[in-house]
Write a protein that holds these residues in place. Sequence first.
Motif, PDB file in Angstrom:
ATOM      1  N   ALA A   1       0.832  -1.209   0.000  1.00  0.00           N
ATOM      2  CA  ALA A   1       0.000   0.000   0.000  1.00  0.00           C
ATOM      3  C   ALA A   1       0.864   1.256   0.000  1.00  0.00           C
ATOM      4  N   ALA A   2       1.946   1.250   0.767  1.00  0.00           N
ATOM      5  CA  ALA A   2       2.818   2.420   0.845  1.00  0.00           C
ATOM      6  C   ALA A   2       3.533   2.695  -0.465  1.00  0.00           C
ATOM      7  N   LEU A   3       3.818   1.642  -1.214  1.00  0.00           N
ATOM      8  CA  LEU A   3       4.581   1.778  -2.451  1.00  0.00           C
ATOM      9  C   LEU A   3       3.693   1.813  -3.688  1.00  0.00           C
ATOM     10  N   GLY A   4       2.400   1.541  -3.514  1.00  0.00           N
ATOM     11  CA  GLY A   4       1.506   1.529  -4.656  1.00  0.00           C
ATOM     12  C   GLY A   4       1.792   0.411  -5.630  1.00  0.00           C
ATOM     13  N   THR A   5       2.167  -0.744  -5.085  1.00  0.00           N
ATOM     14  CA  THR A   5       2.472  -1.882  -5.944  1.00  0.00           C
ATOM     15  C   THR A   5       1.784  -3.121  -5.386  1.00  0.00           C
ATOM     16  N   SER A   6       1.978  -4.266  -6.010  1.00  0.00           N
ATOM     17  CA  SER A   6       1.304  -5.489  -5.586  1.00  0.00           C
ATOM     18  C   SER A   6       2.098  -6.196  -4.488  1.00  0.00           C
ATOM     19  N   GLU A   7       1.398  -7.037  -3.743  1.00  0.00           N
ATOM     20  CA  GLU A   7       2.062  -7.824  -2.705  1.00  0.00           C
ATOM     21  C   GLU A   7       3.047  -8.812  -3.322  1.00  0.00           C
ATOM     22  N   VAL A   8       2.737  -9.304  -4.514  1.00  0.00           N
ATOM     23  CA  VAL A   8       3.660 -10.223  -5.199  1.00  0.00           C
ATOM     24  C   VAL A   8       4.992  -9.533  -5.460  1.00  0.00           C
ATOM     25  N   THR A   9       4.935  -8.300  -5.944  1.00  0.00           N
ATOM     26  CA  THR A   9       6.162  -7.539  -6.206  1.00  0.00           C
ATOM     27  C   THR A   9       6.927  -7.286  -4.911  1.00  0.00           C
ATOM     28  N   VAL A  10       6.197  -6.957  -3.847  1.00  0.00           N
ATOM     29  CA  VAL A  10       6.854  -6.708  -2.560  1.00  0.00           C
ATOM     30  C   VAL A  10       7.549  -7.968  -2.061  1.00  0.00           C
ATOM     31  N   ARG A  11       6.903  -9.108  -2.201  1.00  0.00           N
ATOM     32  CA  ARG A  11       7.534 -10.356  -1.757  1.00  0.00           C
ATOM     33  C   ARG A  11       8.826 -10.614  -2.530  1.00  0.00           C
ATOM     34  N   GLN A  12       8.803 -10.325  -3.820  1.00  0.00           N
ATOM     35  CA  GLN A  12      10.024 -10.494  -4.611  1.00  0.00           C
ATOM     36  C   GLN A  12      11.117  -9.546  -4.129  1.00  0.00           C
ATOM     37  N   ASP A  13      10.718  -8.312  -3.808  1.00  0.00           N
ATOM     38  CA  ASP A  13      11.685  -7.345  -3.282  1.00  0.00           C
ATOM     39  C   ASP A  13      12.240  -7.802  -1.938  1.00  0.00           C
ATOM     40  N   LEU A  14      11.370  -8.299  -1.071  1.00  0.00           N
ATOM     41  CA  LEU A  14      11.811  -8.755   0.241  1.00  0.00           C
ATOM     42  C   LEU A  14      12.786  -9.921   0.126  1.00  0.00           C
ATOM     43  N   ALA A  15      12.513 -10.828  -0.816  1.00  0.00           N
ATOM     44  CA  ALA A  15      13.420 -11.955  -1.019  1.00  0.00           C
ATOM     45  C   ALA A  15      14.802 -11.465  -1.454  1.00  0.00           C
ATOM     46  N   ALA A  16      14.813 -10.479  -2.351  1.00  0.00           N
ATOM     47  CA  ALA A  16      16.090  -9.934  -2.821  1.00  0.00           C
ATOM     48  C   ALA A  16      16.823  -9.205  -1.703  1.00  0.00           C
ATOM     49  N   LEU A  17      16.103  -8.423  -0.922  1.00  0.00           N
ATOM     50  CA  LEU A  17      16.713  -7.666   0.178  1.00  0.00           C
ATOM     51  C   LEU A  17      17.209  -8.588   1.280  1.00  0.00           C
ATOM     52  N   ASP A  18      16.479  -9.658   1.537  1.00  0.00           N
ATOM     53  CA  ASP A  18      16.916 -10.637   2.537  1.00  0.00           C
ATOM     54  C   ASP A  18      18.220 -11.296   2.097  1.00  0.00           C
ATOM     55  N   GLN A  19      18.275 -11.647   0.814  1.00  0.00           N
ATOM     56  CA  GLN A  19      19.483 -12.286   0.287  1.00  0.00           C
ATOM     57  C   GLN A  19      20.682 -11.337   0.351  1.00  0.00           C
ATOM     58  N   GLU A  20      20.422 -10.049   0.192  1.00  0.00           N
ATOM     59  CA  GLU A  20      21.486  -9.046   0.267  1.00  0.00           C
ATOM     60  C   GLU A  20      21.788  -8.625   1.704  1.00  0.00           C
ATOM     61  N   ALA A  21      21.055  -9.227   2.666  1.00  0.00           N
ATOM     62  CA  ALA A  21      21.241  -8.940   4.089  1.00  0.00           C
ATOM     63  C   ALA A  21      20.992  -7.468   4.416  1.00  0.00           C
ATOM     64  N   ARG A  22      19.977  -6.880   3.765  1.00  0.00           N
ATOM     65  CA  ARG A  22      19.594  -5.496   4.075  1.00  0.00           C
ATOM     66  C   ARG A  22      18.414  -5.449   5.039  1.00  0.00           C
ATOM     67  N   ILE A  23      17.563  -6.451   5.006  1.00  0.00           N
ATOM     68  CA  ILE A  23      16.476  -6.636   5.976  1.00  0.00           C
ATOM     69  C   ILE A  23      16.366  -8.135   6.211  1.00  0.00           C
ATOM     70  N   ARG A  24      15.499  -8.536   7.145  1.00  0.00           N
ATOM     71  CA  ARG A  24      15.256  -9.963   7.331  1.00  0.00           C
ATOM     72  C   ARG A  24      13.798 -10.246   7.033  1.00  0.00           C
ATOM     73  N   ARG A  25      13.581 -11.118   6.082  1.00  0.00           N
ATOM     74  CA  ARG A  25      12.234 -11.494   5.700  1.00  0.00           C
ATOM     75  C   ARG A  25      11.673 -12.491   6.704  1.00  0.00           C
ATOM     76  N   VAL A  26      10.446 -12.278   7.131  1.00  0.00           N
ATOM     77  CA  VAL A  26       9.762 -13.189   8.030  1.00  0.00           C
ATOM     78  C   VAL A  26       8.383 -13.479   7.448  1.00  0.00           C
ATOM     79  N   HIS A  27       7.715 -14.473   8.036  1.00  0.00           N
ATOM     80  CA  HIS A  27       6.393 -14.825   7.533  1.00  0.00           C
ATOM     81  C   HIS A  27       5.447 -13.646   7.656  1.00  0.00           C
ATOM     82  N   GLY A  28       4.900 -13.200   6.523  1.00  0.00           N
ATOM     83  CA  GLY A  28       3.933 -12.111   6.510  1.00  0.00           C
ATOM     84  C   GLY A  28       4.523 -10.737   6.323  1.00  0.00           C
TER      85      GLY A  28
END
Length: 287
Positions: A36-63
Amino acid sequence: MTTDEPPVLPALLRQDRIVTIVEGASGMVRTAALAAALGTSEVTVRQDLAALDQEARIRRVHGGAVRLGAGSRERPFEETAVENSTAKAAIGRAAAELVRSGQCIVLDVGTTPAAVAEALVAREDLVDVTVVTNSLTTALALERAVPRFTVVVTGGTLRPLQHSLVAPFNGTVLPMLSADTVFLGGTGLDVEHGLTNVNLPETEAKRMLAAAGRRTVVVVDGSKFGRADIGVVSTLEDVDVVVTAGVTAEALGPVRAAGVTVVVADGARPTGRTPRVTDAPERNETP
């Protein structure tokens, strides 16, 4: 020509904004809120979170996601035992159904494996079962079933938070064993990392436990799905069965798609590949 739709942010800029939002939050930021904050889909956000987690910039958790390092503090056994207790009890009963008389099994440390121990004790039909554990709590719970059960404690160095035994001496006992089934717990389970754990000494012990058995059963409640912690215990390829409860279909989907047999303790039938060990117990795998 005008449009009311917000402009689509480039991926790198969008990911930078996700990091800013997550780092500024006091706890977990949900995927829906980020979308909602980014004006994009949850699918896109999940892909971003996966990439950021792999880069160790954030930690992805369930939900959603948390800032790097958040939520990684190891908590005492007594504190986590009261969380999701209904789901853990259901998991314990379903996992206990996978055990037959005359077998040797290994029980990991943790509150969910402890629930398996309680369910095993309650199964008065089980006799001549050998249970090997690196958990003092589990060993004491199983004492009520002696002499129906033989309880073997691995030995090792005591970790007070979990009442667990780790290196060096468990490395003497475990290589001598060939157990029918190993029941493993953990603090995270996702497709990319497999089963993970929050501390490294117990991660090493869990790996040794897994190597001692011909079948690996992971017992985790729904809060562990989609989460990855520091220590990698086992990839999903090396897991035969996941027994769970209190989990959403959305969270289960990727694990089932990876081909892992899943037993949901609320009565759903198992799906996925056939476990490597085919001498399944005579009792039904799905309660």
